[in-house]
Every structure is written in C-alpha cells, then in structure tokens.
Design a protein around this motif. Structure first.
Motif, PDB file in Angstrom:
ATOM      1  N   CYS A  10      44.756   3.217 102.511  1.00 41.35           N
ATOM      2  CA  CYS A  10      43.565   2.463 102.098  1.00 41.35           C
ATOM      3  C   CYS A  10      42.568   3.368 101.377  1.00 41.35           C
ATOM      4  N   ILE A  11      42.442   4.591 101.815  1.00 43.37           N
ATOM      5  CA  ILE A  11      41.579   5.544 101.105  1.00 43.37           C
ATOM      6  C   ILE A  11      42.121   5.751  99.687  1.00 43.37           C
ATOM      7  N   GLY A  12      43.438   5.831  99.558  1.00 40.26           N
ATOM      8  CA  GLY A  12      44.050   5.945  98.236  1.00 40.26           C
ATOM      9  C   GLY A  12      43.714   4.751  97.352  1.00 40.26           C
ATOM     10  N   VAL A  13      43.709   3.541  97.935  1.00 38.55           N
ATOM     11  CA  VAL A  13      43.331   2.346  97.178  1.00 38.55           C
ATOM     12  C   VAL A  13      41.887   2.470  96.703  1.00 38.55           C
ATOM     13  N   ILE A  14      40.999   2.840  97.603  1.00 43.56           N
ATOM     14  CA  ILE A  14      39.574   2.903  97.280  1.00 43.56           C
ATOM     15  C   ILE A  14      39.303   3.951  96.202  1.00 43.56           C
ATOM     16  N   PHE A  15      39.938   5.101  96.327  1.00 45.21           N
ATOM     17  CA  PHE A  15      39.770   6.136  95.298  1.00 45.21           C
ATOM     18  C   PHE A  15      40.418   5.722  93.984  1.00 45.21           C
ATOM     19  N   GLY A  16      41.551   5.042  94.076  1.00 45.73           N
ATOM     20  CA  GLY A  16      42.329   4.739  92.882  1.00 45.73           C
ATOM     21  C   GLY A  16      41.877   3.528  92.102  1.00 45.73           C
ATOM     22  N   MET A  17      41.022   2.700  92.689  1.00 42.48           N
ATOM     23  CA  MET A  17      40.603   1.484  91.989  1.00 42.48           C
ATOM     24  C   MET A  17      39.433   1.800  91.073  1.00 42.48           C
ATOM     25  N   GLY A  18      39.700   1.785  89.801  1.00 43.09           N
ATOM     26  CA  GLY A  18      38.642   2.025  88.831  1.00 43.09           C
ATOM     27  C   GLY A  18      38.239   0.737  88.155  1.00 43.09           C
ATOM     28  N   ALA A  19      37.259   0.832  87.291  1.00 43.28           N
ATOM     29  CA  ALA A  19      36.814  -0.345  86.539  1.00 43.28           C
ATOM     30  C   ALA A  19      37.887  -0.786  85.552  1.00 43.28           C
ATOM     31  N   ASP A  20      38.749   0.159  85.133  1.00 43.34           N
ATOM     32  CA  ASP A  20      39.828  -0.160  84.212  1.00 43.34           C
ATOM     33  C   ASP A  20      40.993   0.787  84.494  1.00 43.34           C
ATOM     34  N   LYS A  21      42.076   0.632  83.725  1.00 43.83           N
ATOM     35  CA  LYS A  21      43.271   1.449  83.957  1.00 43.83           C
ATOM     36  C   LYS A  21      42.984   2.938  83.799  1.00 43.83           C
ATOM     37  N   GLN A  22      42.202   3.297  82.779  1.00 44.82           N
ATOM     38  CA  GLN A  22      41.919   4.712  82.531  1.00 44.82           C
ATOM     39  C   GLN A  22      41.137   5.328  83.682  1.00 44.82           C
ATOM     40  N   GLU A  23      40.142   4.612  84.187  1.00 43.96           N
ATOM     41  CA  GLU A  23      39.360   5.120  85.309  1.00 43.96           C
ATOM     42  C   GLU A  23      40.216   5.210  86.567  1.00 43.96           C
ATOM     43  N   SER A  24      41.145   4.283  86.740  1.00 47.09           N
ATOM     44  CA  SER A  24      42.064   4.341  87.879  1.00 47.09           C
ATOM     45  C   SER A  24      42.960   5.572  87.802  1.00 47.09           C
ATOM     46  N   ILE A  25      43.434   5.848  86.594  1.00 44.87           N
ATOM     47  CA  ILE A  25      44.287   7.031  86.425  1.00 44.87           C
ATOM     48  C   ILE A  25      43.509   8.294  86.768  1.00 44.87           C
ATOM     49  N   GLN A  26      42.269   8.380  86.296  1.00 49.77           N
ATOM     50  CA  GLN A  26      41.457   9.566  86.572  1.00 49.77           C
ATOM     51  C   GLN A  26      41.122   9.686  88.062  1.00 49.77           C
ATOM     52  N   ASN A  27      40.539   8.652  88.632  1.00 53.30           N
ATOM     53  CA  ASN A  27      40.116   8.713  90.041  1.00 53.30           C
ATOM     54  C   ASN A  27      41.302   8.782  90.996  1.00 53.30           C
ATOM     55  N   GLY A  28      42.284   7.937  90.762  1.00 55.08           N
ATOM     56  CA  GLY A  28      43.478   7.963  91.615  1.00 55.08           C
ATOM     57  C   GLY A  28      44.249   9.257  91.455  1.00 55.08           C
ATOM     58  N   GLY A  29      44.312   9.739  90.211  1.00 56.81           N
ATOM     59  CA  GLY A  29      44.981  11.021  89.969  1.00 56.81           C
ATOM     60  C   GLY A  29      44.303  12.160  90.703  1.00 56.81           C
ATOM     61  N   ASN A  30      42.972  12.155  90.711  1.00 59.97           N
ATOM     62  CA  ASN A  30      42.246  13.185  91.460  1.00 59.97           C
ATOM     63  C   ASN A  30      42.670  13.158  92.918  1.00 59.97           C
ATOM     64  N   ARG A  31      42.685  11.982  93.503  1.00 58.58           N
ATOM     65  CA  ARG A  31      43.031  11.852  94.921  1.00 58.58           C
ATOM     66  C   ARG A  31      44.493  12.216  95.167  1.00 58.58           C
TER      67      ARG A  31
END
Length: 179
Positions: A42-63
């Motif tokens: 669930c923490i992975g979901v919260i970190f990985g959910m961005g406003a768009d695909k690019q933000e998800s890749i960045q935030n989720g990738g960081n995590r």
C-alpha cells in the motif's frame, strides 16, 4: 489567520485521490486474502500514484529503486555484521556499519536512481535495526517484492485510467443524460 480560514482554502477530492484510495484498498484486500501484510504494498501504491504517468514513473521509481537498493544493501551489511557477531546484539557496531552503508547507498543511488536515497535509507535502517537475525534476508526481499507490487498497481491504474480518459468518459456520460 488559521490556514483553514484562509479564503483560498478548499477541500478537494480529485481523481488522483480517488485512484490512490481505491487502488490501495484493492491491493490491501488482495493481500489480506493471501494472508500477507499489505502495509508495504500500500505504501508503494501511495508513493507510485502520480497525477499522470510521468509523475508515477518518477515517484514510484524513487520508491521502488530505493527499496531495491536499500534492501539488497541491507542484506549485504547485515551479513557482514553477522560474520563478526553471529548472535547479534552489538548495535554500536551495526551503527558504525550503517555510516559506511549510507555512503554506499548514496553512491549506488547516484548511479542507478538518484531519487531512491530516502526510501532506500528507510529500508536500510529498518532491516538493520528492526529485523530479527534469522529473518533479515526474507524480510528485505519481501519489502522489495511488496513495494514492487504496489508501485506496479499504481502504474497500471495511471496507465489505464489517465485523467484525460476519465474526463472524456464523464463528458460523454453527462451528454447522454442531458439529452
């Protein structure tokens, strides 16, 4: 003036909020059915959910990258520690190893994924100081796996349900009901 009384303050539940809540809930339900702790997924979901695909890749990738680097590094550091202290219990020495491990973590993240330092450091500290000797490897590997599942779930939701697609669908539905 209190922030809640500021004239520009407004509460807003947007599409990203809904996607995050529903995805985390579904991942948690699946994990509970599998009798697994859903916290890190669930923490992975919260970190990985961005406003768009690019933000998800960045935030989720960081995590995800941070968790992988920190988790694998923690296995190596804990193994090294156990070579000197097989029964554990010498946390001062483990703390000294942590100092060197953080330098290695930062160097690895600089090379592989710079945004991974903070989540990698969290996993490193949790494994080194909160995990029993007999489970440190499985614990670290499970954190990597669970984080990956959560981040992948967030990526998938952002891929299949981007804001533009949902707004277009909503407009079509509203158009049908206006006629």
């Amino acid at each position: 003036m209190h922030p809640l009384q500021h004239p520009n303050f407004r509460l807003h539940v947007g599409w990203r909020t809904i996607k995050t809540a529903v995805t985390a809930m579904l991942v948690a339900m699946v994990y509970c059915l599998l009798d697994r702790n859903p916290a890190f997924a669930c923490i992975g979901v919260i970190f990985g959910m961005g406003a768009d695909k690019q933000e998800s890749i960045q935030n989720g990738g960081n995590r995800l990258w941070g968790t992988m680097i920190g988790g694998l590094l923690s296995i190596a550091v804990f193994w090294l520690y156990l070579q000197w202290f097989p029964q554990g219990g010498h946390t001062v020495y483990l703390a000294m190893l942590l100092g060197g491990a953080i330098v290695v973590l930062i160097l690895l993240c600089q090379y592989f994924w710079p945004g991974g330092v903070q989540p990698g450091g969290v996993v490193l500290c949790i494994v080194l100081f909160s995990t029993p000797i007999d489970t440190y490897v499985s614990y670290a590997l499970n954190r990597i796996f669970d984080t990956g599942i959560g981040v992948i779930a967030a990526f998938a939701v952002n891929y299949f349900l981007p804001r533009a697609r949902v707004v277009a669908l909503r407009s079509r539905v509203e158009g049908v009901f206006k006629k």
